[in-house]
Design a protein around this motif. Structure first.
Motif, PDB file in Angstrom:
ATOM      1  N   GLU A 208      29.042  41.326  38.518  1.00 49.75           N
ATOM      2  CA  GLU A 208      27.762  41.636  39.146  1.00 49.75           C
ATOM      3  C   GLU A 208      27.761  41.464  40.664  1.00 49.75           C
ATOM      4  O   GLU A 208      26.719  41.622  41.303  1.00 49.75           O
ATOM      5  CB  GLU A 208      26.664  40.747  38.544  1.00 49.75           C
ATOM      6  N   ASN A 209      28.903  41.158  41.257  1.00 48.36           N
ATOM      7  CA  ASN A 209      28.915  40.833  42.695  1.00 48.36           C
ATOM      8  C   ASN A 209      28.367  41.964  43.561  1.00 48.36           C
ATOM      9  O   ASN A 209      27.507  41.737  44.427  1.00 48.36           O
ATOM     10  CB  ASN A 209      30.344  40.499  43.138  1.00 48.36           C
ATOM     11  N   LEU A 210      28.863  43.181  43.373  1.00 44.14           N
ATOM     12  CA  LEU A 210      28.416  44.287  44.222  1.00 44.14           C
ATOM     13  C   LEU A 210      26.943  44.582  43.986  1.00 44.14           C
ATOM     14  O   LEU A 210      26.184  44.793  44.936  1.00 44.14           O
ATOM     15  CB  LEU A 210      29.257  45.530  43.959  1.00 44.14           C
ATOM     16  N   ALA A 211      26.513  44.588  42.744  1.00 44.62           N
ATOM     17  CA  ALA A 211      25.107  44.884  42.440  1.00 44.62           C
ATOM     18  C   ALA A 211      24.180  43.854  43.079  1.00 44.62           C
ATOM     19  O   ALA A 211      23.131  44.202  43.648  1.00 44.62           O
ATOM     20  CB  ALA A 211      24.895  44.917  40.929  1.00 44.62           C
ATOM     21  N   ARG A 212      24.550  42.584  43.019  1.00 46.85           N
ATOM     22  CA  ARG A 212      23.701  41.532  43.594  1.00 46.85           C
ATOM     23  C   ARG A 212      23.587  41.688  45.110  1.00 46.85           C
ATOM     24  O   ARG A 212      22.482  41.618  45.656  1.00 46.85           O
ATOM     25  CB  ARG A 212      24.258  40.156  43.236  1.00 46.85           C
ATOM     26  N   GLU A 213      24.718  41.875  45.778  1.00 45.81           N
ATOM     27  CA  GLU A 213      24.656  41.996  47.236  1.00 45.81           C
ATOM     28  C   GLU A 213      24.016  43.321  47.663  1.00 45.81           C
ATOM     29  O   GLU A 213      23.378  43.397  48.718  1.00 45.81           O
ATOM     30  CB  GLU A 213      26.054  41.859  47.838  1.00 45.81           C
ATOM     31  N   LEU A 214      24.169  44.343  46.851  1.00 42.38           N
ATOM     32  CA  LEU A 214      23.539  45.613  47.149  1.00 42.38           C
ATOM     33  C   LEU A 214      22.015  45.456  47.206  1.00 42.38           C
ATOM     34  O   LEU A 214      21.354  45.994  48.106  1.00 42.38           O
ATOM     35  CB  LEU A 214      23.931  46.626  46.060  1.00 42.38           C
ATOM     36  N   LEU A 215      21.466  44.688  46.282  1.00 41.21           N
ATOM     37  CA  LEU A 215      20.014  44.460  46.265  1.00 41.21           C
ATOM     38  C   LEU A 215      19.596  43.432  47.309  1.00 41.21           C
ATOM     39  O   LEU A 215      18.659  43.659  48.079  1.00 41.21           O
ATOM     40  CB  LEU A 215      19.578  43.990  44.870  1.00 41.21           C
ATOM     41  N   GLU A 216      20.287  42.306  47.354  1.00 45.13           N
ATOM     42  CA  GLU A 216      19.863  41.187  48.194  1.00 45.13           C
ATOM     43  C   GLU A 216      20.150  41.399  49.677  1.00 45.13           C
ATOM     44  O   GLU A 216      19.333  41.030  50.530  1.00 45.13           O
ATOM     45  CB  GLU A 216      20.549  39.902  47.723  1.00 45.13           C
TER      46      GLU A 216
END
Length: 470
Positions: A208-216
């Motif tokens: 989930e690393n990319l998805a989390r930083e993409l949103l945050e």
């Protein structure tokens, strides 16, 4: 008033005066900014000699066919031995030893950094370079991650950031999230849909690393109203976004590839909207909506105002920028023009130059030849190593990061070293007149004039508010 306006706009939106420019000639800074915008996707001279991200990754064994990997290993061992033999022969002859063997990742990183630094030093104003650095920090990757990032960090900036700084946020977002460097940095290459064909066969799971930083970090911001459910759903939607290596399916090694076998099947719901299963297009549709989200507009507006105006950006300016972002579908030049038009309302420079800005400003002011190694050393020493932020949120864009007692002490020592290494014929008062001219305060001029040596005078000039503030 025009001169004062110029004295505010030039450092705020540029990289400092260049030796050889005439400071007494009024400059139309908004016009210079428009010239930068008009150049659009044009790459600066020298970019064509640098490798693409795929070509750079081909230097890494994981992205080479097996026979090429073995041949490259033999070539490397032979080059290392030849370099060691040459150094030993020079030592025996009492001569200065030649440079040692430089691994491909170190060589490519240095060439990319040299291109970045020279482009900034030679720029007319430096507005585009400031924007490239701003967006590269917003969508950051870090070479500390390993050889793959040292190979691709520069290409990432040239391929995903630079072509879009005078375009749309949406286009930049897509280019960034599908670039090999970002997929490697935030581990999306390892992300496999649990119910996908590859997930069922290999037992690999979601990352989930990319998805989390993409949103945050990249779009909505930490207070953008998303939940952990949204993170997981987005992570599922972008499974299959990968970078093929020699053990992957038949695809171009080192380039972006959508692997349908790894993509989690089914509809995904993000921020209350459901996206039907459409393979690659599913994740791209979510990116489009995130790029248009009001929270994204507010997040980007705040960061731009903080970068160019003040650490605590004026609320009315942030609101104006966010509205323009929404009204223009994320047209970035429209935001820049708002900042330029609003700048006279904030006449005093409020921001301390970060280390790279400082190093480039010193080179532009003194006209010294560019030594990329020296700039890399200085930025490392001052806490802003190129393409190596401490985390995926990038380097902080506030004075608190750089104006610490220890930071200012090292900055002063760096200025003194730089001044001592500048040729003795360099007259600090002549440099002052040829660069700052009427924009220089009487206090700074007096301090430089009273210096005990030319080196001390130049160091005082480099540490003056006119150089340190933007």
């Amino acid at each position: 008033m025009a001169a004062r306006h110029d004295a505010v706009l030039a450092p705020r939106f540029g990289l400092g005066p260049r030796l050889g420019d005439d400071p007494s000639r009024p400059r139309d800074i908004p016009a210079a900014i428009e010239r930068d915008i008009a150049r659009g996707r044009a790459l600066p001279p020298g970019a064509e000699t640098l490798p693409t991200s795929a070509a750079a990754l081909a230097q890494n064994g994981e992205f080479q066919p097996e026979e090429r990997r073995l041949a490259a290993q033999k070539e490397r061992e032979a080059a290392e031995k030849a370099a060691a033999d040459a150094i030993e022969a020079a030592r025996r002859a009492g001569q200065r030893p030649p440079p040692g063997y430089q691994p491909p990742a170190a060589r490519i990183f240095r060439e990319e950094a040299a291109f970045r630094i020279r482009t900034a030093v030679e720029a007319e104003l430096g507005f585009t370079e400031r924007l490239v650095w701003f967006w590269s920090n917003h969508f950051c990757v870090a070479v500390a991650k390993g050889e793959q990032l040292r190979l691709t960090a520069g290409a990432f900036e040239r391929e995903a950031i630079r072509p879009h700084v005078h375009g749309s946020f949406r286009a930049m977002l897509k280019a960034v999230e599908q670039h090999p460097a970002m997929l490697l940095y935030l581990d999306n290459r390892q992300s496999v849909g649990p119910s996908s064909r590859a997930g069922q066969r290999r037992g690999r799971g979601l990352n989930e690393n990319l998805a989390r930083e993409l949103l945050e970090l990249h779009t909505l911001g930490v207070d953008g109203g998303y939940s952990q459910v949204d993170v997981t759903s987005l992570a599922r939607a972008i499974t299959g976004w990968t970078v093929p290596g020699r053990f992957d399916e038949d695809a171009e090694m080192g380039a972006f590839f959508f692997n349908a076998n790894r993509h989690e099947p089914g509809a995904k719901t993000v921020l209350g909207r459901t996206y039907p299963d459409a393979g690659l297009a599913q994740g791209e549709a979510i990116l489009d909506d995130l790029a248009r989200h009001p929270a994204t507009a507010r997040h980007i507006a705040t960061k731009l105002a903080r970068h160019f105006i003040a650490d605590d950006p004026p609320a009315d300016l942030v609101a104006r920028l966010a509205k323009v972002f929404r009204d223009t579908d994320g047209n970035l030049p429209a935001l820049y023009r708002v900042l330029v038009a609003a700048s006279p309302a904030y006449p005093e420079p409020r921001k301390l130059r970060p280390p790279l800005d400082f190093a480039v400003a010193a080179l532009r002011m003194t006209g010294r030849p560019v030594d990329p190694g020296q700039v890399l050393f200085v930025t490392q020493l001052l806490g802003q190593p190129i393409w190596n932020p401490p985390g995926p949120n990038g380097f902080p864009d506030t004075d608190a990061q750089w104006a610490t007692p220890d930071g200012l002490k090292v900055r002063l020592e760096t200025a003194m070293t730089f001044a001592r290494q500048t040729p003795g014929a360099a007259n600090p008062l002549a440099i002052l007149d040829a660069t700052l001219g009427p924009a220089c305060s009487a206090n700074t001029r007096q301090a430089v004039a009273r210096a005990e040596s030319r080196a001390q005078g130049l160091a005082i000039l480099l540490m003056s508010p006119e150089v340190q503030r933007r």
